[in-house]
Design an enzyme around this catalytic site. Structure first.
Site, short mmCIF file in Angstrom:
data_model
loop_
_atom_site.label_atom_id
_atom_site.label_comp_id
_atom_site.label_asym_id
_atom_site.label_seq_id
_atom_site.Cartn_x
_atom_site.Cartn_y
_atom_site.Cartn_z
N ASN A 13 0.84 -1.21 0.00
CA ASN A 13 0.00 0.00 0.00
C ASN A 13 0.87 1.25 0.00
OD1 ASN A 13 -3.04 -0.34 0.18
ND2 ASN A 13 -2.33 -1.94 1.57
N ARG A 65 3.11 -1.08 25.97
CA ARG A 65 2.52 -0.37 24.82
C ARG A 65 2.57 1.15 24.99
NH1 ARG A 65 0.06 -3.55 21.25
NH2 ARG A 65 -0.56 -5.55 22.07
N MET A 90 1.04 -3.36 12.13
CA MET A 90 0.41 -4.46 12.85
C MET A 90 0.57 -4.31 14.37
SD MET A 90 -0.84 -5.96 10.34
CE MET A 90 -1.44 -7.54 10.93
N ARG A 91 0.12 -3.19 14.88
CA ARG A 91 0.19 -2.94 16.32
C ARG A 91 -1.16 -2.45 16.80
NH1 ARG A 91 3.85 -4.22 19.79
NH2 ARG A 91 3.35 -2.36 21.00
N LEU A 93 -2.97 0.05 19.01
CA LEU A 93 -2.53 1.36 19.51
C LEU A 93 -3.25 1.70 20.81
CD1 LEU A 93 -2.65 2.99 16.00
CD2 LEU A 93 -0.56 2.61 17.34
N HIS A 109 -8.51 -1.44 5.93
CA HIS A 109 -8.81 -2.75 6.49
C HIS A 109 -9.37 -3.64 5.37
CE1 HIS A 109 -9.94 -5.67 9.55
NE2 HIS A 109 -11.08 -5.82 8.89
N GLU A 143 -11.79 1.91 19.47
CA GLU A 143 -12.28 0.56 19.27
C GLU A 143 -11.78 0.03 17.93
OE1 GLU A 143 -16.46 -1.82 19.24
OE2 GLU A 143 -16.51 0.28 19.87
N LEU A 144 -11.19 -1.14 17.93
CA LEU A 144 -10.53 -1.71 16.75
C LEU A 144 -11.46 -1.77 15.53
CD1 LEU A 144 -7.79 -3.14 15.96
CD2 LEU A 144 -9.04 -5.28 16.31
N ASP A 145 -11.00 -1.21 14.42
CA ASP A 145 -11.69 -1.27 13.12
C ASP A 145 -13.13 -0.75 13.18
OD1 ASP A 145 -9.38 -2.45 12.06
OD2 ASP A 145 -10.07 -4.46 12.55
C1 GRF Z 1 -3.33 -5.00 3.96
O1 GRF Z 1 -4.05 -6.20 3.84
C2 GRF Z 1 -4.16 -3.99 4.70
O2 GRF Z 1 -5.52 -4.11 4.43
C3 GRF Z 1 -3.90 -4.37 6.14
O3 GRF Z 1 -2.53 -4.71 6.16
C4 GRF Z 1 -2.12 -5.17 4.87
C5 GRF Z 1 -0.95 -4.35 4.46
O4 GRF Z 1 -0.32 -4.84 3.32
N1 GRF Z 1 -4.23 -3.29 7.03
P1 GRF Z 1 0.92 -4.08 2.71
O5 GRF Z 1 2.03 -4.10 3.76
O6 GRF Z 1 0.50 -2.69 2.36
O7 GRF Z 1 1.31 -4.90 1.51
#
Ligand code: GRF
Length: 192
Positions: A13, A65, A90-91, A93, A109, A143-145
């Site tokens: 991304n 954290r 991937m944390r 927060l 997401h 709240e997550l997502d």
């Molecule tokens: C994606 O699936 C996004 O939806 C999630 O984490 C992943 C990130 O992928 N939040 P990348 O590191 O951008 O390839």
């Protein structure tokens, strides 16, 4: 609009954002820094190749954290961001972090929220018999997502889809969704 991206891994991304930026398609947004909590990940290479400043802040170096998040705030603020973009960060927060960046923090997401919050979204969508999946860009709240949805893209689920094939197509869809949202935020076409 100064943008800081937080990553943990491959950063596809992030690459999409860098590509839009280099083509002049990102509106008034400018990626000024990329921060990873993991050293040696490919996303950092992508940023370096685009001549973007990078930093690594390992959560392993902090006892909890809150102390990690406080240091992270310090590091992010060095870049004076208008927007903080979670791009595969991937944390979980802390609420202190989230409220500090209230209305300046977004995430992508891989599901059509509010469906399938959390992990393993593709497997869960297939197991649930969903015919459509997709991706969501949303404001980050405690709240997550669960923060307000900014924009979604739908991706049809095919009968022969595996978790992997669906993941690939949704990720590809994210690569247009996320830059387009950041462009539109920078142009004032979206507000919170
Ligand atoms: C994606 O699936 C996004 O939806 C999630 O984490 C992943 C990130 O992928 N939040 P990348 O590191 O951008 O390839």
């Amino acid at each position: 609009m100064r943008v800081v991206c937080l990553i943990s891994g491959g950063g596809s991304n992030l690459q999409a954002l860098l590509d839009w930026q280099s083509k002049g398609l990102l509106g008034d947004a400018k990626i000024v820094g990329v921060i990873s909590n993991n050293a040696g990940v490919y996303g950092l290479e992508r940023a370096k190749n685009a001549n973007i400043s990078t930093s690594v802040l390992s959560h392993h170096d902090y006892p909890d954290r809150l102390q990690f998040d406080r240091k992270l705030i310090e590091l992010i603020d060095y870049y004076r961001p208008d927007l903080v973009v979670l791009a595969g960060f991937m944390r979980v927060l802390t609420s202190e972090f989230v409220s500090y960046y209230a209305n300046r923090l977004i995430n992508v997401h891989p599901s059509l929220l509010p469906k399938h919050k959390g992990l393993h979204t593709h497997r869960r969508a297939i197991e649930a018999g969903d015919t459509t999946s997709g991706a969501t860009v949303h404001w980050v709240t405690e709240e997550l997502d669960s923060g307000n949805i900014i924009r979604q893209v739908e991706v049809p689920i095919q009968t022969d889809d595996s978790e992997d094939s669906l993941q690939r197509r949704v990720l590809e869809a994210e690569h247009t969704l996320y830059p387009s949202v950041i462009r539109d935020l920078s142009l004032g076409l979206i507000s919170c």
